[in-house]
Design an enzyme around this catalytic site. Structure first.
Site, PDB file in Angstrom:
ATOM      1  N   GLU A  76      -6.823   4.123   7.985  1.00 37.66           N
ATOM      2  CA  GLU A  76      -6.607   5.562   7.759  1.00 37.66           C
ATOM      3  C   GLU A  76      -7.828   6.193   7.096  1.00 37.66           C
ATOM      4  OE1 GLU A  76      -2.865   5.233   5.728  1.00 37.66           O
ATOM      5  OE2 GLU A  76      -1.901   4.643   7.602  1.00 37.66           O
TER       6      GLU A  76
ATOM      7  N   GLU B 160      -5.355  -5.688  10.325  1.00 40.19           N
ATOM      8  CA  GLU B 160      -4.359  -4.646  10.587  1.00 40.19           C
ATOM      9  C   GLU B 160      -4.668  -3.965  11.916  1.00 40.19           C
ATOM     10  OE1 GLU B 160      -2.338  -3.307   6.753  1.00 40.19           O
ATOM     11  OE2 GLU B 160      -4.127  -2.078   6.971  1.00 40.19           O
TER      12      GLU B 160
ATOM     13  N   HIS C 128      -9.484   0.758   4.809  1.00 38.56           N
ATOM     14  CA  HIS C 128      -8.210   0.903   5.526  1.00 38.56           C
ATOM     15  C   HIS C 128      -8.435   1.786   6.758  1.00 38.56           C
ATOM     16  CE1 HIS C 128      -4.097   2.111   6.429  1.00 38.56           C
ATOM     17  NE2 HIS C 128      -3.711   1.029   5.763  1.00 38.56           N
TER      18      HIS C 128
ATOM     19  N   ASN D  47       0.870  -1.180   0.000  1.00 39.06           N
ATOM     20  CA  ASN D  47       0.000   0.000   0.000  1.00 39.06           C
ATOM     21  C   ASN D  47       0.907   1.231   0.000  1.00 39.06           C
ATOM     22  OD1 ASN D  47      -1.804   2.041   0.516  1.00 39.06           O
ATOM     23  ND2 ASN D  47      -2.279   1.396   2.614  1.00 39.06           N
ATOM     24  N   TRP D  48       0.939   1.923  -1.122  1.00 39.44           N
ATOM     25  CA  TRP D  48       1.864   3.062  -1.249  1.00 39.44           C
ATOM     26  C   TRP D  48       1.281   4.356  -0.704  1.00 39.44           C
ATOM     27  CZ3 TRP D  48       4.504   2.227  -6.749  1.00 39.44           C
ATOM     28  CH2 TRP D  48       5.351   1.109  -6.650  1.00 39.44           C
ATOM     29  N   LYS D  49       0.053   4.300  -0.243  1.00 37.59           N
ATOM     30  CA  LYS D  49      -0.576   5.482   0.380  1.00 37.59           C
ATOM     31  C   LYS D  49      -0.362   6.733  -0.482  1.00 37.59           C
ATOM     32  CE  LYS D  49       0.207   3.231   4.782  1.00 37.59           C
ATOM     33  NZ  LYS D  49       0.093   3.342   6.217  1.00 37.59           N
TER      34      LYS D  49
ATOM     35  N   GLY E 136       2.836  -1.399   4.314  1.00 38.95           N
ATOM     36  CA  GLY E 136       2.829   0.027   4.008  1.00 38.95           C
ATOM     37  C   GLY E 136       4.243   0.523   3.765  1.00 38.95           C
ATOM     38  N   GLY E 137       4.844   1.114   4.775  1.00 41.30           N
ATOM     39  CA  GLY E 137       6.151   1.768   4.655  1.00 41.30           C
ATOM     40  C   GLY E 137       7.215   0.921   3.972  1.00 41.30           C
TER      41      GLY E 137
ATOM     42  N   GLY F 267       2.404   1.567  10.932  1.00 45.95           N
ATOM     43  CA  GLY F 267       3.352   2.679  10.857  1.00 45.95           C
ATOM     44  C   GLY F 267       4.030   3.005  12.175  1.00 45.95           C
TER      45      GLY F 267
ATOM     46  N   SER G 211       3.437  -2.809  10.316  1.00 48.74           N
ATOM     47  CA  SER G 211       4.896  -2.798  10.504  1.00 48.74           C
ATOM     48  C   SER G 211       5.569  -4.096  10.044  1.00 48.74           C
ATOM     49  CB  SER G 211       5.248  -2.471  11.952  1.00 48.74           C
ATOM     50  OG  SER G 211       4.758  -1.186  12.291  1.00 48.74           O
TER      51      SER G 211
HETATM   52  C1  PEP Z   1      -0.735  -0.230   6.053  1.00 55.50           C
HETATM   53  O1  PEP Z   1      -0.790   0.958   5.820  1.00 55.50           O
HETATM   54  O2  PEP Z   1      -1.626  -0.972   5.619  1.00 55.50           O
HETATM   55  C2  PEP Z   1       0.383  -0.736   6.851  1.00 55.50           C
HETATM   56  C3  PEP Z   1       0.322  -1.944   7.287  1.00 55.50           C
HETATM   57  O3  PEP Z   1       1.412   0.154   7.076  1.00 55.50           O
HETATM   58  P1  PEP Z   1       2.847  -0.212   7.739  1.00 55.50           P
HETATM   59  O4  PEP Z   1       3.360  -1.472   7.075  1.00 55.50           O
HETATM   60  O5  PEP Z   1       3.705   0.982   7.417  1.00 55.50           O
HETATM   61  O6  PEP Z   1       2.614  -0.404   9.191  1.00 55.50           O
END
Ligand code: PEP
Length: 251
Positions: A98, A168, A96, A10-12, A235-236, A174, A214
């Site tokens: 967010e 999640e 999601h 997920n590149w947000k 994500g990151g 994050g 994470s």
């Molecule tokens: C996400 O945004 O779905 C996520 C899991 O982010 P991260 O891996 O950065 O925690």
């Protein structure tokens, strides 16, 4: 039933078009030999057609980060399932945390979005997860039950054969804090059972349940060894092609 693992990035709201194409091309090259895992990246809307062209014929699948549940209309700033489909999108992330937190997405809109996605042949990735406060209050399972039940309420199981569920925990996204193996195992087993009772035994068997929060090269192998973990939503650590490749090629 064997479920092929899915590692999804997920590149947000990161990467311009050229940056997204560059990362996608590198990832496709580095993962050209990966056959045992499905790999998906979800760039920002404006990057989708560019990335679709860049990854055509490679092993990388394309996802979007959201959609609107109506097919068209006066909804300024929104994107429909048809538009995503035409842009070459295969998966769509829905609900999601967010989006729930910052854009007031509810289980009701999530439900409609899943219906809209499935109707157009997009593969929905339904995100669920408890906040820190909900876990502390002992409400983890109650929260997940509501998100899954309300998100999938009224859906014909026949239309959910491509459903992906992503667990999640909000407190792990994050933050660098990953849920422990026992916590992940407990929740994934619970979610599989929930799909069986709330939707259907077939849906429970076919749905890939991803862990997200994470995920990085250092913890992916341990996560993938857990029963009922069928992949990861990253994500990151998906933003860099080398790092994401190391996650995809976990051992
Ligand atoms: C996400 O945004 O779905 C996520 C899991 O982010 P991260 O891996 O950065 O925690």
């Amino acid at each position: 039933m064997t479920r092929k693992p899915l590692i999804a990035g997920n590149w947000k709201m990161f990467k311009t078009g050229p940056e997204a194409v560059d990362t996608a091309v590198h990832l496709a090259e580095d993962c050209a030999d990966v056959t045992d895992v499905d790999i998906m990246i979800a760039p920002a809307y404006v990057c989708l057609p560019l990335v679709a062209a860049a990854i055509a014929g490679t092993r990388i699948h394309l996802g979007a980060q959201n959609l609107h549940f109506e097919n068209q209309g006066a909804f300024t700033g929104e994107i429909s399932a048809d538009m995503l489909k035409t842009a070459g999108v295969e998966y769509v992330i829905i609900g999601h945390s967010e989006r729930r937190q910052y854009f007031f997405e509810t289980d009701d809109t999530v439900n409609k979005k899943i219906k809209a996605a499935a109707a157009k042949g997009l593969k929905p990735i339904l995100c669920v997860g408890e906040t820190d406060a909900q876990r502390e209050a002992g409400n983890t399972f109650l929260t997940l039950d509501k998100q899954v039940s309300d998100g999938l309420k009224g859906h014909d199981p026949k239309h959910l054969k491509d459903l992906v569920l992503a667990y999640e925990p909000v407190w792990a996204i994050g933050t660098g804090q990953t849920a422990g193996p026992d916590q992940v195992a407990e929740v994934h087993e619970y979610l599989r059972n929930l799909l069986e009772t709330r939707v259907s035994p077939d849906t429970a068997q076919s749905t890939r349940i991803l862990y997200g929060g994470s995920v990085k090269p250092e913890n992916i192998a341990e996560l993938m060894r857990i029963n009922d973990v069928d992949g990861a939503l990253v994500g990151g650590a998906s933003l860099d092609a080398n790092t994401f490749t190391n996650i995809v090629k976990y051992d």
